[in-house]
Write a protein that holds these residues in place. Structure first.
Motif, mmCIF file in Angstrom:
data_model
loop_
_atom_site.group_PDB
_atom_site.id
_atom_site.type_symbol
_atom_site.label_atom_id
_atom_site.label_comp_id
_atom_site.label_asym_id
_atom_site.label_seq_id
_atom_site.Cartn_x
_atom_site.Cartn_y
_atom_site.Cartn_z
ATOM 1 N N VAL A 13 2.682 44.865 -34.997
ATOM 2 C CA VAL A 13 1.915 43.705 -34.553
ATOM 3 C C VAL A 13 0.719 43.417 -35.452
ATOM 4 C CG1 VAL A 13 0.273 44.832 -32.976
ATOM 5 C CG2 VAL A 13 1.155 42.552 -32.412
ATOM 6 N N ASN A 14 0.422 44.331 -36.380
ATOM 7 C CA ASN A 14 -0.751 44.168 -37.243
ATOM 8 C C ASN A 14 -0.386 43.560 -38.596
ATOM 9 O OD1 ASN A 14 -2.604 45.046 -35.372
ATOM 10 N ND2 ASN A 14 -2.428 47.185 -35.971
ATOM 11 N N SER A 15 -1.396 43.074 -39.301
ATOM 12 C CA SER A 15 -1.162 42.257 -40.492
ATOM 13 C C SER A 15 -0.538 43.027 -41.650
ATOM 14 C CB SER A 15 -2.479 41.626 -40.948
ATOM 15 O OG SER A 15 -3.436 42.624 -41.311
ATOM 16 N N TYR A 17 3.323 43.933 -40.612
ATOM 17 C CA TYR A 17 3.793 42.987 -39.598
ATOM 18 C C TYR A 17 5.312 42.839 -39.592
ATOM 19 C CZ TYR A 17 4.507 38.516 -37.203
ATOM 20 O OH TYR A 17 4.929 37.517 -36.359
ATOM 21 N N GLU A 77 -10.721 45.547 -29.943
ATOM 22 C CA GLU A 77 -10.515 44.504 -30.942
ATOM 23 C C GLU A 77 -11.654 44.335 -31.949
ATOM 24 O OE1 GLU A 77 -8.851 40.769 -29.926
ATOM 25 O OE2 GLU A 77 -7.455 41.609 -28.461
ATOM 26 N N HIS A 135 -8.443 43.940 -40.249
ATOM 27 C CA HIS A 135 -7.413 42.906 -40.330
ATOM 28 C C HIS A 135 -8.068 41.535 -40.222
ATOM 29 C CE1 HIS A 135 -4.087 45.831 -39.857
ATOM 30 N NE2 HIS A 135 -4.943 46.467 -39.061
ATOM 31 N N TYR A 178 -4.017 36.527 -36.536
ATOM 32 C CA TYR A 178 -3.562 36.608 -35.147
ATOM 33 C C TYR A 178 -3.609 35.262 -34.424
ATOM 34 C CZ TYR A 178 -4.076 41.569 -36.056
ATOM 35 O OH TYR A 178 -3.966 42.819 -36.606
ATOM 36 N N GLN A 179 -4.078 34.236 -35.103
ATOM 37 C CA GLN A 179 -4.162 32.930 -34.470
ATOM 38 C C GLN A 179 -2.790 32.229 -34.488
ATOM 39 O OE1 GLN A 179 -6.879 32.241 -32.781
ATOM 40 N NE2 GLN A 179 -7.561 34.251 -33.550
ATOM 41 N N HIS A 185 -4.675 38.560 -30.839
ATOM 42 C CA HIS A 185 -4.040 39.877 -30.842
ATOM 43 C C HIS A 185 -3.598 40.296 -29.448
ATOM 44 C CE1 HIS A 185 -3.932 44.307 -30.686
ATOM 45 N NE2 HIS A 185 -3.402 44.200 -31.884
ATOM 46 N N ARG A 211 -0.369 38.657 -28.506
ATOM 47 C CA ARG A 211 0.755 39.184 -29.287
ATOM 48 C C ARG A 211 1.163 40.565 -28.790
ATOM 49 N NH1 ARG A 211 0.429 37.643 -35.705
ATOM 50 N NH2 ARG A 211 -0.018 35.420 -35.452
ATOM 51 N N LYS A 212 0.178 41.373 -28.476
ATOM 52 C CA LYS A 212 0.471 42.721 -27.960
ATOM 53 C C LYS A 212 1.168 42.635 -26.606
ATOM 54 C CE LYS A 212 -3.116 45.175 -27.128
ATOM 55 N NZ LYS A 212 -3.121 44.935 -25.658
#
Length: 240
Positions: free
Chosen positions: A74-76, A79, A113, A120, A125-126, A130, A133-134
């Protein structure tokens, strides 16, 4: 629920779950206790897990596999788009089911966060953010567990309820007050103990404690090099 109450109540009931209090059978010959194998590797996403599943998981012939994966997806930097993540999780589960390993899937943990966004780009995340998304990822985990008839332990809910996620020293995630780190993702030693106690209770309730248990995942599974991780604490509980 207060964390102390949570830990005390789960530890108090766990030894008696799944056992008859009127069992008068003859004592059994001592046998080797369950073995818990830590197959976590830092930085892994589900693509990485699939690349090493044969060597690090299937080759261990697990009777039970505990899977936590998605924090990196889920992270940049690592991803993986949600539909691909879902397919990867389904493939991992199908390969484990094919060797007749039982499965416990765990939802991924909350994060702090403000720390995360220092590592990140917040714009990544836009527009949903985040947290959203999680949540979508944890919804996929629940769906995959249901579709594959696997057990599900909502570790996100446990940490959200008793983890005190933030800047206080008693947070279950590492921060400046408890570890001198602007981490906000990885559990403290007490966080790992909380995971192990919750997982042990869950396994005993469902009669899922097996002789060969593989914990498959990323750095949250791998933990610290000095034995502070949930598989190490789980080993102590199942061997007791």
């Amino acid at each position: 629920m207060q964390r102390r109450t949570f830990l005390q109540s789960t530890l108090a009931v766990a030894p008696f779950l799944g056992k008859s209090l009127s069992d008068n059978s003859e004592p059994k010959t001592a046998e080797p206790g369950p073995v818990v194998i830590n197959a976590g590797v830092g930085g892994n996403n589900t693509v990485d897990l699939l690349a090493r599943i044969e060597k690090d998981c299937l080759a261990q012939r697990p009777e039970l596999t505990i899977l936590m994966a998605g924090t990196n997806d889920v992270n940049s930097k690592k991803y993986v788009p949600l539909p691909v993540y879902e397919q990867n999780m389904r493939t991992i589960c199908s390969r484990l089911i094919a060797i007749r390993s039982q499965l416990v899937l765990m939802t991924i943990l909350p994060v702090y966060e403000p720390y995360l966004m220092t590592r990140h780009d917040p714009a990544f995340y836009q527009p949903e953010g985040h947290t959203a998304r999680k949540k979508a990822m944890n919804d996929v985990i629940r769906k995959v567990a249901s579709d594959t008839n696997s057990s599900l332990l909502d570790m996100h809910h446990i940490f959200e309820t008793v983890g005190n996620i933030g800047l206080e020293a008693n947070s279950l995630l590492k921060n400046e007050a408890n570890s001198n780190k602007t981490d906000g993702i990885h559990p403290t030693a007490e966080g790992y103990r909380t995971m192990a106690v919750a997982l042990y209770t869950f396994l005993v309730q469902r009669q899922l404690v097996k002789n060969r248990i593989v914990c498959f995942g990323d750095s949250i599974t791998h933990g610290d090099g000095d034995g502070k991780n949930y598989p190490a604490y789980l080993q102590k509980l199942v061997a007791a």
